[in-house]
Design a protein around this motif. Structure first.
Motif, PDB file in Angstrom:
ATOM      1  N   ALA A 225       0.824  -1.204   0.000  1.00 50.74           N
ATOM      2  CA  ALA A 225       0.000   0.000   0.000  1.00 50.74           C
ATOM      3  C   ALA A 225       0.862   1.258   0.000  1.00 50.74           C
ATOM      4  O   ALA A 225       1.892   1.323   0.671  1.00 50.74           O
ATOM      5  N   ASN A 226       0.417   2.256  -0.775  1.00 52.11           N
ATOM      6  CA  ASN A 226       0.999   3.592  -0.675  1.00 52.11           C
ATOM      7  C   ASN A 226       0.615   4.189   0.673  1.00 52.11           C
ATOM      8  O   ASN A 226       1.411   4.850   1.327  1.00 52.11           O
ATOM      9  N   TRP A 227      -0.643   3.963   1.041  1.00 49.05           N
ATOM     10  CA  TRP A 227      -1.175   4.429   2.320  1.00 49.05           C
ATOM     11  C   TRP A 227      -2.379   3.583   2.697  1.00 49.05           C
ATOM     12  O   TRP A 227      -2.994   2.938   1.838  1.00 49.05           O
ATOM     13  N   VAL A 228      -2.685   3.578   3.978  1.00 49.58           N
ATOM     14  CA  VAL A 228      -3.940   3.036   4.503  1.00 49.58           C
ATOM     15  C   VAL A 228      -4.580   4.147   5.320  1.00 49.58           C
ATOM     16  O   VAL A 228      -3.877   5.000   5.869  1.00 49.58           O
ATOM     17  N   ALA A 229      -5.905   4.162   5.391  1.00 49.33           N
ATOM     18  CA  ALA A 229      -6.598   5.205   6.142  1.00 49.33           C
ATOM     19  C   ALA A 229      -7.840   4.614   6.800  1.00 49.33           C
ATOM     20  O   ALA A 229      -8.525   3.774   6.213  1.00 49.33           O
ATOM     21  N   TYR A 230      -8.096   5.067   8.023  1.00 54.21           N
ATOM     22  CA  TYR A 230      -9.266   4.582   8.749  1.00 54.21           C
ATOM     23  C   TYR A 230      -9.569   5.507   9.919  1.00 54.21           C
ATOM     24  O   TYR A 230      -8.720   6.283  10.355  1.00 54.21           O
ATOM     25  N   THR A 231     -10.789   5.402  10.400  1.00 58.65           N
ATOM     26  CA  THR A 231     -11.186   6.094  11.625  1.00 58.65           C
ATOM     27  C   THR A 231     -11.206   5.070  12.746  1.00 58.65           C
ATOM     28  O   THR A 231     -11.709   3.960  12.575  1.00 58.65           O
ATOM     29  N   LEU A 232     -10.638   5.447  13.881  1.00 54.51           N
ATOM     30  CA  LEU A 232     -10.655   4.600  15.076  1.00 54.51           C
ATOM     31  C   LEU A 232     -11.447   5.334  16.145  1.00 54.51           C
ATOM     32  O   LEU A 232     -11.073   6.432  16.557  1.00 54.51           O
ATOM     33  N   ARG A 233     -12.560   4.714  16.557  1.00 49.13           N
ATOM     34  CA  ARG A 233     -13.445   5.326  17.553  1.00 49.13           C
ATOM     35  C   ARG A 233     -13.122   4.802  18.959  1.00 49.13           C
ATOM     36  O   ARG A 233     -12.665   3.677  19.112  1.00 49.13           O
ATOM     37  N   GLU A 234     -13.418   5.620  19.935  1.00 48.60           N
ATOM     38  CA  GLU A 234     -13.154   5.260  21.335  1.00 48.60           C
ATOM     39  C   GLU A 234     -13.753   3.893  21.682  1.00 48.60           C
ATOM     40  O   GLU A 234     -13.082   3.046  22.279  1.00 48.60           O
ATOM     41  N   GLU A 235     -14.995   3.651  21.299  1.00 48.43           N
ATOM     42  CA  GLU A 235     -15.662   2.387  21.651  1.00 48.43           C
ATOM     43  C   GLU A 235     -15.086   1.182  20.908  1.00 48.43           C
ATOM     44  O   GLU A 235     -15.352   0.037  21.269  1.00 48.43           O
ATOM     45  N   GLN A 236     -14.290   1.427  19.874  1.00 47.45           N
ATOM     46  CA  GLN A 236     -13.668   0.325  19.136  1.00 47.45           C
ATOM     47  C   GLN A 236     -12.362  -0.136  19.779  1.00 47.45           C
ATOM     48  O   GLN A 236     -11.836  -1.184  19.402  1.00 47.45           O
TER      49      GLN A 236
END
Length: 187
Positions: A37-48
Motif C-alpha cells: 500500500a501507498n497508504w492506509v486510512a481509517y477512523t478509530l473510535r473510542e468504543e472500538q
C-alpha cells in the motif's frame, strides 16, 4: 480530512499501478510496483478500542486487489517482519475487522526491532489518543520513493521510512504527525 478526500487527492496524481481498495473498516491505495500500500486510512473510535485477544489468522493475499497482492512467502527468511500498516489491535472490536488486517496488502517489510519497538509503541499511542479524543482519523504508510531494498520473488519494496498521521476528528485543530526512519540493516 476524510477517506473520500484522500481518494480524490490520489486520483489527481494516479499512476497506472495504483488501485484504491475499500475494506469494511479501512481503505488503502495499492501500488503494484512496490507490492504494498501507498497508504492506509481509517477512523478509530473510542468504543472500538477493546482487547478481544483473538487468535492470529494466517496472512492471505487481498482478494480485492485485482493484480493480487504480494504473497506472504516473500517475507520468509528475508530478515524483515510483516509489519502491519493498520494495526491488528486497532481492529479487535470485530473478528472480521481484525482478520482483514492480515491481508498482505496491509503489510510492509519492517525490521523486527522497529516493528516490535517504536512502531508498536506508536500503535499503542494511537489507541490511547482515540480513547482520549472520542475518535481519530489515521493515515499510515511507508516512504516508497527510494526504497532501500526489495525482498522475495515479487520484489516487495522495503520503505526507507514510515509515517503515521493522526488527526483528532472532533477538534479539527489537533493533529499528530509521526515520521520514523526504519533502520536499513546496513543498506
Amino acid at each position: 480530512m476524510s477517506i473520500t478526500a484522500l481518494i480524490l487527492l490520489e486520483q489527481c496524481y494516479t499512476l497506472p499501478e495504483m488501485l484504491v481498495v475499500s475494506h469494511d473498516y479501512y481503505t488503502l491505495s495499492y501500488n503494484e510496483t512496490h507490492e504494498q500500500a501507498n497508504w492506509v486510512a481509517y477512523t478509530l473510535r473510542e468504543e472500538q478500542v477493546v482487547n478481544n485477544d483473538f487468535d492470529r489468522p494466517y496472512f492471505e493475499q487481498d482478494p480485492k486487489v485485482k493484480s493480487k497482492s504480494a504473497h506472504w512467502r516473500n517475507y520468509k527468511n528475508s530478515g524483515y517482519d510483516r509489519g502491519h500498516l493498520v494495526a491488528a489491535a486497532d481492529m479487535e472490536f470485530s473478528y472480521d475487522a481484525f482478520k482483514d488486517t492480515f491481508f498482505t496488502s496491509n503489510i510492509s517489510p519492517q525490521l523486527h526491532d522497529f516493528n516490535s519497538g517504536v512502531w508498536n509503541y506508536l500503535e499503542q499511542r494511537v489507541r490511547r489518543w482515540a480513547k482520549e479524543n472520542d475518535d481519530v482519523f489515521v493515515i499510515t504508510g511507508g516512504v516508497l520513493k527510494n526504497p532501500i531494498d526489495a525482498i522475495g520473488s515479487e520484489q516487495v519494496s522495503v520503505p526507507a521510512a514510515f509515517y503515521k498521521i493522526v488527526v483528532d476528528n472532533l477538534s479539527r485543530g489537533v493533529s499528530r504527525y509521526c515520521f520514523f526512519d526504519s533502520p536499513s540493516r546496513g543498506h
